[in-house]
Design a protein around this motif. Structure first.
Motif, PDB file in Angstrom:
ATOM      1  N   ALA A 152       0.811  -1.222   0.000  1.00 46.48           N
ATOM      2  CA  ALA A 152       0.000   0.000   0.000  1.00 46.48           C
ATOM      3  C   ALA A 152       0.842   1.267   0.000  1.00 46.48           C
ATOM      4  O   ALA A 152       0.406   2.307  -0.502  1.00 46.48           O
ATOM      5  CB  ALA A 152      -0.927  -0.001   1.220  1.00 46.48           C
ATOM      6  N   VAL A 153       2.069   1.192   0.536  1.00 44.02           N
ATOM      7  CA  VAL A 153       2.908   2.397   0.575  1.00 44.02           C
ATOM      8  C   VAL A 153       3.859   2.484  -0.609  1.00 44.02           C
ATOM      9  O   VAL A 153       4.577   3.479  -0.779  1.00 44.02           O
ATOM     10  CB  VAL A 153       3.722   2.466   1.897  1.00 44.02           C
ATOM     11  N   GLY A 154       3.865   1.453  -1.444  1.00 42.57           N
ATOM     12  CA  GLY A 154       4.702   1.485  -2.649  1.00 42.57           C
ATOM     13  C   GLY A 154       6.150   1.181  -2.354  1.00 42.57           C
ATOM     14  O   GLY A 154       6.556   0.925  -1.211  1.00 42.57           O
ATOM     15  N   ARG A 155       6.971   1.232  -3.395  1.00 40.63           N
ATOM     16  CA  ARG A 155       8.389   0.957  -3.252  1.00 40.63           C
ATOM     17  C   ARG A 155       9.072   2.115  -2.524  1.00 40.63           C
ATOM     18  O   ARG A 155       8.646   3.258  -2.610  1.00 40.63           O
ATOM     19  CB  ARG A 155       9.048   0.767  -4.622  1.00 40.63           C
ATOM     20  N   GLY A 156      10.119   1.798  -1.827  1.00 46.04           N
ATOM     21  CA  GLY A 156      10.844   2.842  -1.116  1.00 46.04           C
ATOM     22  C   GLY A 156      11.949   2.246  -0.272  1.00 46.04           C
ATOM     23  O   GLY A 156      12.117   1.030  -0.217  1.00 46.04           O
ATOM     24  N   ASP A 157      12.694   3.095   0.384  1.00 38.82           N
ATOM     25  CA  ASP A 157      13.782   2.663   1.242  1.00 38.82           C
ATOM     26  C   ASP A 157      13.208   1.951   2.461  1.00 38.82           C
ATOM     27  O   ASP A 157      12.450   2.551   3.238  1.00 38.82           O
ATOM     28  CB  ASP A 157      14.586   3.888   1.690  1.00 38.82           C
ATOM     29  N   PRO A 158      13.550   0.658   2.671  1.00 39.12           N
ATOM     30  CA  PRO A 158      13.007  -0.084   3.815  1.00 39.12           C
ATOM     31  C   PRO A 158      13.265   0.600   5.152  1.00 39.12           C
ATOM     32  O   PRO A 158      12.439   0.532   6.061  1.00 39.12           O
ATOM     33  CB  PRO A 158      13.727  -1.437   3.738  1.00 39.12           C
ATOM     34  N   PHE A 159      14.408   1.260   5.273  1.00 41.33           N
ATOM     35  CA  PHE A 159      14.749   1.906   6.544  1.00 41.33           C
ATOM     36  C   PHE A 159      13.847   3.120   6.801  1.00 41.33           C
ATOM     37  O   PHE A 159      13.491   3.408   7.931  1.00 41.33           O
ATOM     38  CB  PHE A 159      16.221   2.315   6.549  1.00 41.33           C
ATOM     39  N   LYS A 160      13.467   3.818   5.724  1.00 39.30           N
ATOM     40  CA  LYS A 160      12.572   4.956   5.885  1.00 39.30           C
ATOM     41  C   LYS A 160      11.137   4.499   6.120  1.00 39.30           C
ATOM     42  O   LYS A 160      10.398   5.100   6.893  1.00 39.30           O
ATOM     43  CB  LYS A 160      12.645   5.848   4.643  1.00 39.30           C
ATOM     44  N   LEU A 161      10.755   3.428   5.415  1.00 38.50           N
ATOM     45  CA  LEU A 161       9.389   2.925   5.552  1.00 38.50           C
ATOM     46  C   LEU A 161       9.168   2.210   6.891  1.00 38.50           C
ATOM     47  O   LEU A 161       8.030   2.117   7.366  1.00 38.50           O
ATOM     48  CB  LEU A 161       9.067   1.954   4.412  1.00 38.50           C
ATOM     49  N   ALA A 162      10.255   1.720   7.488  1.00 38.75           N
ATOM     50  CA  ALA A 162      10.128   0.955   8.735  1.00 38.75           C
ATOM     51  C   ALA A 162       9.429   1.765   9.820  1.00 38.75           C
ATOM     52  O   ALA A 162       8.538   1.264  10.512  1.00 38.75           O
ATOM     53  CB  ALA A 162      11.509   0.502   9.209  1.00 38.75           C
ATOM     54  N   GLY A 163       9.813   3.023   9.965  1.00 38.63           N
ATOM     55  CA  GLY A 163       9.193   3.858  10.988  1.00 38.63           C
ATOM     56  C   GLY A 163       7.732   4.114  10.711  1.00 38.63           C
ATOM     57  O   GLY A 163       6.893   4.083  11.614  1.00 38.63           O
ATOM     58  N   GLU A 164       7.431   4.360   9.446  1.00 38.58           N
ATOM     59  CA  GLU A 164       6.041   4.631   9.056  1.00 38.58           C
ATOM     60  C   GLU A 164       5.139   3.427   9.286  1.00 38.58           C
ATOM     61  O   GLU A 164       3.986   3.555   9.702  1.00 38.58           O
ATOM     62  CB  GLU A 164       6.012   5.040   7.573  1.00 38.58           C
ATOM     63  N   LEU A 165       5.682   2.227   9.013  1.00 37.43           N
ATOM     64  CA  LEU A 165       4.879   1.010   9.110  1.00 37.43           C
ATOM     65  C   LEU A 165       4.956   0.343  10.484  1.00 37.43           C
ATOM     66  O   LEU A 165       4.179  -0.566  10.780  1.00 37.43           O
ATOM     67  CB  LEU A 165       5.341   0.006   8.043  1.00 37.43           C
ATOM     68  N   GLY A 166       5.905   0.775  11.295  1.00 39.83           N
ATOM     69  CA  GLY A 166       6.076   0.150  12.605  1.00 39.83           C
ATOM     70  C   GLY A 166       6.624  -1.256  12.508  1.00 39.83           C
ATOM     71  O   GLY A 166       6.275  -2.138  13.299  1.00 39.83           O
ATOM     72  N   MET A 167       7.499  -1.487  11.521  1.00 39.42           N
ATOM     73  CA  MET A 167       8.121  -2.795  11.315  1.00 39.42           C
ATOM     74  C   MET A 167       9.634  -2.626  11.257  1.00 39.42           C
ATOM     75  O   MET A 167      10.119  -1.557  10.917  1.00 39.42           O
ATOM     76  CB  MET A 167       7.676  -3.415   9.978  1.00 39.42           C
ATOM     77  N   PRO A 168      10.380  -3.695  11.548  1.00 39.60           N
ATOM     78  CA  PRO A 168      11.827  -3.614  11.376  1.00 39.60           C
ATOM     79  C   PRO A 168      12.173  -3.557   9.885  1.00 39.60           C
ATOM     80  O   PRO A 168      11.436  -4.111   9.048  1.00 39.60           O
ATOM     81  CB  PRO A 168      12.340  -4.914  12.012  1.00 39.60           C
ATOM     82  N   PRO A 169      13.269  -2.916   9.505  1.00 43.09           N
ATOM     83  CA  PRO A 169      13.638  -2.775   8.093  1.00 43.09           C
ATOM     84  C   PRO A 169      13.750  -4.104   7.342  1.00 43.09           C
ATOM     85  O   PRO A 169      13.342  -4.201   6.191  1.00 43.09           O
ATOM     86  CB  PRO A 169      14.990  -2.050   8.151  1.00 43.09           C
ATOM     87  N   TRP A 170      14.297  -5.125   8.013  1.00 44.79           N
ATOM     88  CA  TRP A 170      14.456  -6.401   7.327  1.00 44.79           C
ATOM     89  C   TRP A 170      13.103  -6.995   6.926  1.00 44.79           C
ATOM     90  O   TRP A 170      12.977  -7.638   5.877  1.00 44.79           O
ATOM     91  CB  TRP A 170      15.235  -7.401   8.190  1.00 44.79           C
ATOM     92  N   LYS A 171      12.093  -6.763   7.761  1.00 45.99           N
ATOM     93  CA  LYS A 171      10.765  -7.305   7.458  1.00 45.99           C
ATOM     94  C   LYS A 171      10.128  -6.547   6.297  1.00 45.99           C
ATOM     95  O   LYS A 171       9.459  -7.132   5.442  1.00 45.99           O
ATOM     96  CB  LYS A 171       9.875  -7.222   8.700  1.00 45.99           C
ATOM     97  N   VAL A 172      10.342  -5.225   6.254  1.00 47.81           N
ATOM     98  CA  VAL A 172       9.833  -4.425   5.138  1.00 47.81           C
ATOM     99  C   VAL A 172      10.486  -4.873   3.835  1.00 47.81           C
ATOM    100  O   VAL A 172       9.817  -5.070   2.810  1.00 47.81           O
ATOM    101  CB  VAL A 172      10.100  -2.923   5.370  1.00 47.81           C
TER     102      VAL A 172
END
Length: 326
Positions: free
Chosen positions: A252-272
């Motif tokens: 739903a949030v599209g492609r992007g840097d996992p480390f940046k998206l991690a905070g937004e999604l409340g997930m660890p970067p590796w999981k994103v």
């Protein structure tokens, strides 16, 4: 008691609900007492089983000056009289005795809820043991366990270990220690997969990973092994739901840097990052079907379906089929 030894904290407050950390705190208090007196022993008692006179007897100094640790458990259930007695003792503790008050942080009564604050006020040493529920906190715990055992781990290894072992802290701590011992201290994802391959293959997460990747044969094989080895059906269902929902949220949030998206999604970067790779095989309609499947499966494994094993297999097949909708 050795006169040259450093005296342990006479009153120790342990606050929180994470059982492993609470137990370590109690054991830590005993270890500190034994540095002053190697013969110090540990007595555990639930606060609801004590009266003020019985507490006074427990914490009375020994005639032979022997060290003692008294752990009052479930202090959140304390009544007014015993709570007041604990605080009164904490204001003037006896030599050679360590009182450890174990409290969940909550309380059934006003006096029980206020007990931790009262003990802090009179100078009790405090160890916080909050329940570890966030992914980031669990990862930090694993990293600290590996570091404490004398090893180092990269982020991929930490994620792989949690996925292979699960969320139970005791099992994670044991696995971390074993991995450091087996690898000489350098823990990477390859080492985790090598030492935990057998276990990982029969967890619900392994079933879910193969299902969301559209691997029909692999998902069914993993599911049958999991069922045969006794993995609870509800855990497999939870893993399937988590995998599908994670892919849906990341998509739903599209492609992007996992480390940046991690905070937004409340997930660890590796999981994103992992979900981004899995999402390539999905479209909106397929995810909608899969979401519906896991929602129904949750009820099925909790008693709605006559055969929860069959319900799991049917759900896996429907998720695999939804993955191929293009």
């Amino acid at each position: 008691m050795s006169p040259s030894a450093v005296s342990p904290d006479p009153v120790h407050l342990v606050v929180g609900e994470e059982e492993l950390l609470v137990e370590r705190a109690v054991r830590g208090a005993l270890a500190a007492a034994r540095k002053a007196d190697p013969q110090a022993d540990l007595t555990r008692v639930k606060v609801t089983e004590l009266t003020p006179p019985e507490l006074a007897e427990l914490v009375s100094p020994s005639l032979f000056a022997e060290g003692r640790v008294v752990a009052l458990e479930a202090a959140q259930d304390a009544g007014k009289e015993i709570a007041e007695a604990v605080v009164a003792y904490a204001k003037a503790p006896a030599d050679g005795v360590t009182l450890v008050v174990v409290h969940s942080g909550g309380g059934r009564s006003k006096v029980a809820k206020e007990l931790p604050a009262a003990l802090r006020k009179v100078g009790a040493a405090v160890t916080e043991c909050p329940k570890i529920t966030k992914a980031a906190d669990r990862e930090a715990f694993v990293r600290n366990e590996i570091r404490a055992a004398g090893g180092k781990a990269d982020p991929d290894a930490v994620g792989a270990l949690i996925e292979a072992v699960g969320s139970d802290l005791r099992e994670l701590a044991a696995a971390a220690s074993q991995l450091v011992s087996d690898t000489g201290g350098k823990v990477d994802a390859h080492a985790v997969h090598r030492y935990h391959r057998g276990r990982a293959e029969v967890t619900g997460f392994a079933v879910a990973e193969k299902a969301v990747m559209g691997d029909r044969a692999g998902a069914l094989e993993a599911l049958r092994w999991a069922i045969q080895l006794g993995v609870p059906h509800v855990l497999v269902a939870d893993a399937l739901a988590d995998a599908v929902r994670t892919i849906a949220r990341v998509s739903a949030v599209g492609r992007g840097d996992p480390f940046k998206l991690a905070g937004e999604l409340g997930m660890p970067p590796w999981k994103v990052k992992k979900a981004q790779g899995q999402a390539r095989g999905w479209d909106g309609d397929g995810l909608a079907v899969a979401m519906s499947v896991v929602a129904g499966l949750n009820a099925d494994v909790k008693g709605v379906a006559a055969d929860s094993g069959y319900a799991l297999e049917r759900a896996v097949l429907r998720i695999v089929a939804a993955h191929g909708r293009r």
